[in-house]
Design a protein around this motif. Sequence first.
Motif, short mmCIF file in Angstrom:
data_model
loop_
_atom_site.label_atom_id
_atom_site.label_comp_id
_atom_site.label_asym_id
_atom_site.label_seq_id
_atom_site.Cartn_x
_atom_site.Cartn_y
_atom_site.Cartn_z
N GLU A 292 -10.64 4.75 -2.93
CA GLU A 292 -9.87 4.53 -4.16
C GLU A 292 -8.41 4.26 -3.83
OE1 GLU A 292 -10.30 7.72 -6.96
OE2 GLU A 292 -8.53 7.12 -8.10
N VAL A 295 -8.05 0.84 -2.46
CA VAL A 295 -8.10 -0.15 -3.55
C VAL A 295 -6.77 -0.18 -4.31
CG1 VAL A 295 -9.14 -0.64 -5.79
CG2 VAL A 295 -10.59 -0.08 -3.83
N LEU A 296 -6.26 0.98 -4.62
CA LEU A 296 -4.99 1.04 -5.36
C LEU A 296 -3.88 0.36 -4.58
CD1 LEU A 296 -5.09 4.70 -6.78
CD2 LEU A 296 -5.33 2.59 -8.06
N LYS A 297 -3.85 0.61 -3.28
CA LYS A 297 -2.81 -0.03 -2.47
C LYS A 297 -3.02 -1.53 -2.44
CE LYS A 297 -0.97 3.52 0.49
NZ LYS A 297 -0.63 3.90 1.88
N THR A 298 -4.27 -1.94 -2.37
CA THR A 298 -4.57 -3.37 -2.40
C THR A 298 -4.09 -4.00 -3.70
OG1 THR A 298 -6.53 -2.94 -1.07
CG2 THR A 298 -6.43 -5.06 -2.20
N LEU A 299 -4.21 -3.25 -4.77
CA LEU A 299 -3.81 -3.78 -6.08
C LEU A 299 -2.30 -3.73 -6.28
CD1 LEU A 299 -6.60 -2.13 -8.26
CD2 LEU A 299 -6.45 -4.51 -7.52
N GLY A 300 -1.59 -3.18 -5.31
CA GLY A 300 -0.13 -3.21 -5.40
C GLY A 300 0.54 -1.87 -5.55
N TYR A 301 -0.23 -0.78 -5.43
CA TYR A 301 0.40 0.53 -5.52
C TYR A 301 1.05 0.84 -4.18
CZ TYR A 301 -1.70 1.65 -10.00
OH TYR A 301 -2.03 1.67 -11.33
N ALA A 302 2.30 1.30 -4.25
CA ALA A 302 3.02 1.69 -3.05
C ALA A 302 2.68 3.15 -2.71
CB ALA A 302 4.51 1.53 -3.26
N PRO A 384 -5.34 0.51 3.73
CA PRO A 384 -6.46 -0.19 3.10
C PRO A 384 -7.36 -0.88 4.11
CG PRO A 384 -4.42 -0.65 1.93
CD PRO A 384 -4.04 0.11 3.14
N ALA B 84 3.65 -4.17 -1.29
CA ALA B 84 2.84 -3.74 -2.42
C ALA B 84 3.15 -4.59 -3.65
CB ALA B 84 3.09 -2.27 -2.73
N ASN B 88 0.62 -7.03 -5.74
CA ASN B 88 0.41 -6.85 -7.18
C ASN B 88 0.67 -8.14 -7.95
OD1 ASN B 88 1.84 -5.63 -10.03
ND2 ASN B 88 -0.08 -4.71 -9.34
#
Lengths: 827, 246
Positions: A292, A295-302, A384, B84, B88
């Motif tokens: 998870e 995935v979050l980091k992949t989606l742009g979470y730092a 990731p 990041a 995004n």
Amino acid sequence: MKLALLTKYALKGIRRGGQRVLLAVLAVAFGVMSLVAMAGLSEVLFESLLLDPRQDIGGDARLWRAGYLTAEQVEQFEAWQESGVVERYAVYYSSNSGPLILTTPGSGRVSFVRNAIGFEAGGYPLLGEIVVGDPAGAAATDLLRQPGDVIITKDLAEERGVSVGDTVLVGSEMGGAPEPLQVVGIATNTPNYQGASLFFNLETARLLTGHSNPLTTVNVIWADEASGDTALEELLSSGWYAHTPDMLSERNRQMRDMMNLLLKGAGILGLMVGGIGIANTMQVMLARRREEVGVLKTLGYARRDILLLFVIETAILGLVGSVLGAAAGVGLSAVLVRISQGFVTLFLIWRPNMPLVLGSVAVGVITAVLFAMNAILRASDVRPADVFRQLPPPPQSQIRSIGTFALMAVPFGAITSLVLGSLWQGGVVLLAALAGLIVLGGLLAGIKWLVVRLLPTFGLHLLRMARNNLRRRGVSLVFAMIALFAGTYTLGFAMVSISGTQNKLEEELFSTGGYNFLVLTGPEGVDEAQAALAEIAERTGIRYETPVETFLIDGEPVGVARYLQGRDEPWDIVVEGAAWGSVENGAYVPAGMAVEPGATIEVVMMDGRVVPLTVVGTYEIPSTWESAVIMTAAGIVTSSDTLLAIAGDEVQTSVAAEVAPNQLEAQAEAIGRALPQTAIITAAEMNDSFKAAYQNLGTFAITMSGLALLAGAVLIANAVSLTMIERRHEIGVMKAVGYTRGHVLRTVLFEYGLVAAIASVVGLLAVLLTVYAMGVVQEITREIFLVPPMLAGVIIVVGVGLTLVVALAAAWRPTSIRPVVVLADRG
Amino acid sequence: MAQSSTVIFARNLTRSLPLGDRQIDILKGVTLEVERGEWLALTGPSGSGKSTLLGLLAGIDTPTSGSLIVDGIDITRLPESKLARVRNDKIGIVFQSFHLIPTLTARENVEVPLYVNARAGRARQLAEEMLTLVGLHDRMNHRPHQLSGGEQQRVAIARALINRPSILLADEPTGNLDTRTGDAVLELIGNLRRELGLTVVMVTHDPLIARAADREVHLLDGRLVDGLDSRPASARAAQPVLEVRS
């Protein structure tokens, strides 16, 4: 906005987190419950036991003399008040010097009164107040209008089943018909928090004492320190005795520090257990969310977003757990206070302490975040690419982990200091806990390692599997072992203490043989009492007695107890000299007293009269004398006729009897019904009162040990549950190849049974070591604190048994998983 | 400002990973250009480095050496926090195993990328629109385990595109799906590419899927293989003769 969104995300994760969330919440709840309960108990005890010394004493000084105060002695304080030496003072009657009993008509049972105060309106108390609970809000002085009115404290009322309007009988344990008094109020607190107390006006004090001016004590508040010191010096040199706050302050300070450290320290240790539980739980929870995080980091979470997300999640878990724990802690502290009340005569006033509760909730949240920080940092470091490559997480840097924990120790140290109210105590507790964790952890881990290496499997495949599983287990298991060790150690030590004390107690209890039954009545009731006792007693004896101011021979005071006693016949003494009753106004002195027969001994009565008696012989206590209820003869003894002629209405009488020990209680009730205006004391009742306090103390010790064991159980449940989560896939595979749920459960039981056996045996060894060390320091304890094999067995069985039950409960559901579910997850 | 026609420009990318006390070279000097709006298929046998290359392009991995420019931003040595942001804003990624968050519904999964920059005021509406676009309007409130493989992949696609990135990277998006479902997913990607003007880089070992793309590049043992033209279509059009790459 982002904070709100991350909070929303965190809440979703929590709502669907299932068993892991529950584990985390329970861990925090346990910790906060311990803190609130211990701190709450500590605060209640502080308030009652460690009262402000001035309030405890009742002023700047409490003063008394031998005997009653004269008018001139009282006037001195009035003069000092006028001259500005004394700011305020209160003169009153206090029974501190003489034991009183309280009973209800016809009950045949007594309560022992610790303190009886007789005072005039506006006089007492100088500090604190008598809080009347029934009728609620009434002022004591408004209630004590008539002679014979009495306010009794709540503990006495409950003990004797007394309500407002009831009649009670109050008398001296030395003898005499108890005086009937009417209960006009029930006090729920007293100026010095003492229970077992009576309050009445001076008229009633006159009735009880038979003295026209029964003032005994003065409480003083000085106008200033300097003049107070001078006045006190003058008083002490002229026959007064004094209690001052200085005498209590140092003692109180030491008691406060010790109680603070012990009770609140225990609470903090409980909090640490909770913290360890949440650290373990978050470690596993977040390890399972690597994907998870990837995935979050992949989606742009730092990284900072991930950190914040998990901190919020942990804080919410901490808040829920803390609120639950605080509620449970409030209830538990009330229970502990109730148990504690059983072995102190002080009023322990329990009330929910909202600042403590709210503060503990905050502490719980912070502690949860602090202990989870290592897991949170590790989770936020997930790469990731490593996750999607299904690479295992990199090994945890030991240095970094130690560094993280060391850093978190600083704020946690601040918390412990805040709770304990002392920087050094906080540091001591924290360092002791850390040192204990390291030393114990190392010891237990080492023993586990050794056992796992050397343990024969007896050809049992499941035992081999259990052993192999134990080899793989790490820190979480060691923490569970430490908690279990602590639980079995405290339980074992409590059991040894209680058992040893119980044995010693049996030796120290009053004998129920000999004269074991005492009826307190006036001279007019003696015949009736004797007639009633004749039917049930093997033998009886009547004692007459009156207190005197002093005895003089050639104008010099004689060193004997200030009682003039009378007998019809010398049933409890052996006399030498003139035949009993042969000489008018003849007196017998204690054997060994250097007085010639024929000498005159002057009896100075309490009312000032001087009555001469002639020494005609000596008396001594028979070597076979045995009685728990009536003291050995004391003072000067004469015939009952002589005593009655001298003292008249001031004579106290008691009728002692020897009754079959197994009939004491029944006969006390029967005689009580037959003679409703008397008080009855039996040896059995005295022993019951003595034992009750110890039993309550024992209950308290067992309760505390139970909490420690519960800590062990929480961590075991945590460890097993986390293991089941980690081994989910393994269990699925095992079942796919033919293992049953029973096989898996047996493996779990072998594993944790072994772990529990190690922790329990080490706990028992620690108990033995402690007992040995105590015996070296205090030789007398060698005979008291023993560890018989049966007790040792019980300690081990409790530790292992509890662990097996908890492990079974925690593993029950996870082991029911279907292989297809698990294997599909990994597809 | 006019957008560059080259949206991905990778030069001499290498990536090494430690294995015990050795270093294993996964990628050995890959140079690649992808034009805006192009659909590039990245093929090669297992272990050739396809997924590693995709990870570099996605900004979820860092090259050992070389340079990488994505949509005009040099992401080679960009700090993590800025990387990041690029992930995004500019990149959407879809995986073979979907990688949906199991505790969230389909709609919530699609909303997740919007929370990063607090563009969540219309998160619900945007997510619903995107799910409608991928044909899952009726399945918004279902959690991943309640969806079929194809539906899960559609959710993943919706999530990848919720921020309207310029690039969609897909790592074997049909690998876990049956043929019919896989075809449907590919058709969806194709449609969305046209509608949203996406540049698509898709890792696949299926030659049929590769032929559907505008261009194919082949990786073998961490290198782009000789004989296949790794230049963008415009460059090939300008110079049709293949150059042999060393």
